[in-house]
Write an enzyme that holds these catalytic residues in place. Structure first.
Site, PDB file in Angstrom:
ATOM      1  N   PRO A   9      39.163  49.879  32.765  1.00  0.00           N
ATOM      2  CG  PRO A   9      39.840  47.772  32.081  1.00  0.00           C
ATOM      3  CD  PRO A   9      39.699  48.625  33.303  1.00  0.00           C
ATOM      4  CG  ASN A  10      37.760  49.227  27.222  1.00  0.00           C
ATOM      5  OD1 ASN A  10      38.443  49.772  26.368  1.00  0.00           O
ATOM      6  ND2 ASN A  10      37.963  47.984  27.613  1.00  0.00           N
ATOM      7  NE  ARG A  17      32.822  49.565  27.066  1.00  0.00           N
ATOM      8  CZ  ARG A  17      33.104  48.882  28.186  1.00  0.00           C
ATOM      9  NH1 ARG A  17      33.182  49.513  29.363  1.00  0.00           N
ATOM     10  NH2 ARG A  17      33.291  47.593  28.150  1.00  0.00           N
ATOM     11  CE1 TYR A  22      29.038  48.059  30.254  1.00  0.00           C
ATOM     12  CE2 TYR A  22      29.681  47.981  27.944  1.00  0.00           C
ATOM     13  CZ  TYR A  22      29.670  47.422  29.208  1.00  0.00           C
ATOM     14  OH  TYR A  22      30.297  46.224  29.424  1.00  0.00           O
ATOM     15  CG  ASN A  73      32.597  49.819  36.659  1.00  0.00           C
ATOM     16  OD1 ASN A  73      33.057  48.695  36.450  1.00  0.00           O
ATOM     17  ND2 ASN A  73      31.612  50.323  35.933  1.00  0.00           N
ATOM     18  CB  ALA A  76      37.569  43.877  31.333  1.00  0.00           C
ATOM     19  CG  HIS A  79      34.677  39.800  34.716  1.00  0.00           C
ATOM     20  ND1 HIS A  79      33.633  39.773  35.619  1.00  0.00           N
ATOM     21  CD2 HIS A  79      34.371  40.814  33.838  1.00  0.00           C
ATOM     22  CE1 HIS A  79      32.736  40.690  35.283  1.00  0.00           C
ATOM     23  NE2 HIS A  79      33.164  41.335  34.211  1.00  0.00           N
ATOM     24  CG  ASP A  86      46.187  40.068  46.369  1.00  0.00           C
ATOM     25  OD1 ASP A  86      45.247  39.475  46.930  1.00  0.00           O
ATOM     26  OD2 ASP A  86      47.130  39.472  45.819  1.00  0.00           O
ATOM     27  CD  GLU A  97      32.069  43.815  42.097  1.00  0.00           C
ATOM     28  OE1 GLU A  97      31.803  43.204  43.161  1.00  0.00           O
ATOM     29  OE2 GLU A  97      32.288  43.236  41.036  1.00  0.00           O
ATOM     30  CG  HIS A  99      29.794  45.655  37.673  1.00  0.00           C
ATOM     31  ND1 HIS A  99      31.040  45.699  37.083  1.00  0.00           N
ATOM     32  CD2 HIS A  99      29.920  44.903  38.788  1.00  0.00           C
ATOM     33  CE1 HIS A  99      31.871  44.996  37.823  1.00  0.00           C
ATOM     34  NE2 HIS A  99      31.232  44.511  38.866  1.00  0.00           N
ATOM     35  CB  SER A 101      25.889  46.106  32.063  1.00  0.00           C
ATOM     36  OG  SER A 101      27.033  45.379  32.486  1.00  0.00           O
ATOM     37  NE  ARG A 106      27.092  42.410  29.446  1.00  0.00           N
ATOM     38  CZ  ARG A 106      28.080  43.292  29.274  1.00  0.00           C
ATOM     39  NH1 ARG A 106      28.354  44.157  30.227  1.00  0.00           N
ATOM     40  NH2 ARG A 106      28.761  43.299  28.143  1.00  0.00           N
TER      41      ARG A 106
HETATM   42  C1  DQA Z   1      31.182  46.660  33.532  1.00  0.00           C
HETATM   43  C2  DQA Z   1      30.887  45.179  33.274  1.00  0.00           C
HETATM   44  C3  DQA Z   1      32.156  44.435  32.895  1.00  0.00           C
HETATM   45  O1  DQA Z   1      31.857  43.072  32.659  1.00  0.00           O
HETATM   46  C4  DQA Z   1      32.746  45.025  31.635  1.00  0.00           C
HETATM   47  O2  DQA Z   1      33.963  44.381  31.316  1.00  0.00           O
HETATM   48  C5  DQA Z   1      32.916  46.496  31.694  1.00  0.00           C
HETATM   49  C6  DQA Z   1      31.900  47.313  32.359  1.00  0.00           C
HETATM   50  C7  DQA Z   1      29.903  47.467  33.814  1.00  0.00           C
HETATM   51  O3  DQA Z   1      30.042  48.589  34.302  1.00  0.00           O
HETATM   52  O4  DQA Z   1      28.800  47.009  33.519  1.00  0.00           O
HETATM   53  O5  DQA Z   1      33.857  47.059  31.119  1.00  0.00           O
HETATM   54  O6  DQA Z   1      31.999  46.749  34.696  1.00  0.00           O
END
Ligand code: DQA
Length: 151
Positions: A9-10, A17, A22, A73, A76, A79, A86, A97, A99, A101, A106
């Site tokens: 998401p996002n 954003r 980012y 990635n 959110a 977490h 699963d 995985e 990320h 950031s 954080r």
């Molecule tokens: C993220 C880090 C996550 O905590 C956050 O919710 C994101 C982006 C990252 O790519 O740094 O949406 O996965």
């Protein structure tokens, strides 16, 4: 070799954003980078993004029998999502995985990753180039795993 590169998401709002966290590159820039890296590495790639947890579960399931590994990635959902953990365990594909950031520096709630337990590695804090790192690690892992013993 074929990979699924999956974004949560996002991440479609990259460039808009929180650019101080980012960066200014867009989701389109990320897709271009991933396609370039995969072409150079001779990897076929399917790229997907969704803001919906269930759709991400469907995407992971659809990699079964189609892809050799997953770069994810989870944004959110990293977490919060037992469902994504699963799903990764269910398909049994090697996953990395990623990320953008450095989540380790954080908020406290970002220190937990439900998905990490099903991943061979985590790449964080490298910005978009972290996807190239993740793709490289996944390829190396898969090639290493397919070597005959003592090779
Ligand atoms: C993220 C880090 C996550 O905590 C956050 O919710 C994101 C982006 C990252 O790519 O740094 O949406 O996965």
């Amino acid at each position: 070799m074929k990979f699924l590169v999956l974004n949560g998401p996002n991440l479609n709002f990259l460039g808009i954003r929180e650019p101080e966290i980012y960066g200014k590159a867009t989701y389109g820039d990320l897709e271009t980078l991933v396609r370039q890296v995969c072409a150079e590495e001779d990897i076929e790639v399917r790229i997907a993004q969704s803001n919906h947890e269930g759709v991400l579960v469907d995407e992971i399931q659809s990699a079964y029998g189609d892809c050799d590994g997953i770069v994810i990635n989870p944004a959110a959902y990293t977490h919060t999502s037992v469902a994504l953990l699963d799903a990764l365990k269910a398909v049994g594909l090697p996953a990395v995985e990623v990320h953008i950031s450095d989540v380790s520096k954080r908020e406290d709630f970002r220190q937990i990753s439900y998905l990490r337990a099903a991943c061979i590695a985590t790449v964080a804090g490298e910005g978009l180039p972290g996807y190239a790192t993740a793709i490289g690690l996944l390829k190396k892992h898969i090639l290493g795993a397919s070597l005959p013993p003592n090779a």
